[in-house]
Design an enzyme around this catalytic site. Sequence first.
Site, PDB file in Angstrom:
ATOM      1  N   CYS A 131       0.834  -1.210   0.000  1.00  0.00           N
ATOM      2  CA  CYS A 131       0.000   0.000   0.000  1.00  0.00           C
ATOM      3  C   CYS A 131       0.861   1.248   0.000  1.00  0.00           C
ATOM      4  O   CYS A 131       1.352   1.684   1.042  1.00  0.00           O
ATOM      5  CB  CYS A 131      -0.926   0.000   1.211  1.00  0.00           C
ATOM      6  SG  CYS A 131      -1.885   1.511   1.404  1.00  0.00           S
ATOM      7  N   CYS A 134      -0.312   4.174   2.133  1.00  0.00           N
ATOM      8  CA  CYS A 134      -0.087   4.034   3.579  1.00  0.00           C
ATOM      9  C   CYS A 134       1.376   4.254   3.937  1.00  0.00           C
ATOM     10  O   CYS A 134       1.695   4.889   4.933  1.00  0.00           O
ATOM     11  CB  CYS A 134      -0.447   2.628   4.055  1.00  0.00           C
ATOM     12  SG  CYS A 134      -2.059   2.064   3.582  1.00  0.00           S
ATOM     13  N   ASP A 135       2.264   3.690   3.143  1.00  0.00           N
ATOM     14  CA  ASP A 135       3.654   3.537   3.575  1.00  0.00           C
ATOM     15  C   ASP A 135       4.656   4.398   2.811  1.00  0.00           C
ATOM     16  O   ASP A 135       5.823   4.456   3.195  1.00  0.00           O
ATOM     17  CB  ASP A 135       4.066   2.063   3.465  1.00  0.00           C
ATOM     18  CG  ASP A 135       3.166   1.161   4.303  1.00  0.00           C
ATOM     19  OD1 ASP A 135       2.571   1.664   5.264  1.00  0.00           O
ATOM     20  OD2 ASP A 135       3.059  -0.031   3.982  1.00  0.00           O
TER      21      ASP A 135
END
Lengths: 312, 104
Positions: A131, A134-135
């Site tokens: 992701c 997200c990261d």
Amino acid sequence: MIYDVIIIGSGPAGYTAALYTSRAFLKTVVLAGFEPGGQLTTTTEVDNFPGFPEGVLGPKLVTDMKSQVERFGAEIKQEAVTAVEKEDVFTVKTAGTTYQAKTVIVATGASAMYLGLPSEEKLRGKGVSGCATCDGFFFKGKVVVVVGGGDTAMEEATFLTKFSPKVTVIHRRDEFRASAIMLDRARKDPRISFLTNKIIEEILGETEVTGVRIRDTKTNEVIDYPTQGVFLAIGHKPSTGFLNGLVDLDPKGYVKVQRTMSPLDPQTATNVPGLFAAGDCVDPRYRQAIVAAGQGCMAAMDAEKYLESHGS
Amino acid sequence: MADVTDQTFEAEVMKSTVPVLVDFWAVWCTPCQIQGPIVEDVATTLGDKVKVVKLNVDENPVYAQKFGIMSIPTMMIFKNGAVAKQFIGVTSKDVLVGELTKLM
């Protein structure tokens, strides 16, 4: 209590189905699962959902769908379904609760696939990610690779240039499934480069990612390519494991729906009377939010018709 | 649920006398929005036998880096000032309560 409809899943298919059933005064509960909102929640800008001239953020789109559904009184529960059974009515089990309904709409979508390498498992969260939204933040100033050749891969590569000075897309073929516009955007970005006909054999590193071992599918040459992050965007598999034994699935796990050519037949019906399916869990081909929403509408109308003819 | 920061982490987490569950999160991380309520639920279930806190990685880079966080949500359980267990990605209440109960 026996619901008219239990909807399993909370992406565009599930929420559109819920919108139609609750607006038709059918007693509806949505079991939203462990990833409420589905794949849209990990996308960024959605430019191809009609009605948003400036585009819309994926999470915003699906949150608005949820609010729209709530306006018509559907219940929404943050629970993940573990099993579905059928006797006179359907019994749907989650970790803590059992629900009953006359009809079920499966709209569980699909989840990201991983390569299946032990080194990938070992380094997940230590440089291996599924992701980018997200990261990506943790890769400021670091070089990263994105694995895959579809729209998700192009979107993640483009997104990651916000943080990373050098993004390499690694793809196992030389043709891309990504749409022309997404591919073009990535190709024009000087921070993104492409390696094609390359397969990831191993992710390198002990406590964090230091590189990937890649093999050329034409020459079989193997090289170690240094990178600090590996973002996987190699496709999705349908989230249908919990249906096994009850509903007919195809060999890849997609729910088989009737999809007959007769316009009078319910297109979203499965082999189980009263159980309908819509969205990415039935669709290996189109996999678009708008298609899922359309199929969710079809499933709701099929369920409504079924309830009428079976006494609701 | 209490927030910890780079300034309070040492006192609140490392020196805690009970096990501490730390939820590393950020505003822009959608799976974190799913994890948040689950972690709150864990706190309610276990009461004061454990401490449950969250750390915003955007505002508190020091401890996020110190523990090598590269993916969120990440949850860590600390006991006696050391990492006893780590979870990456959305993790269910049952799993978290199970692990915390073992460490109580």
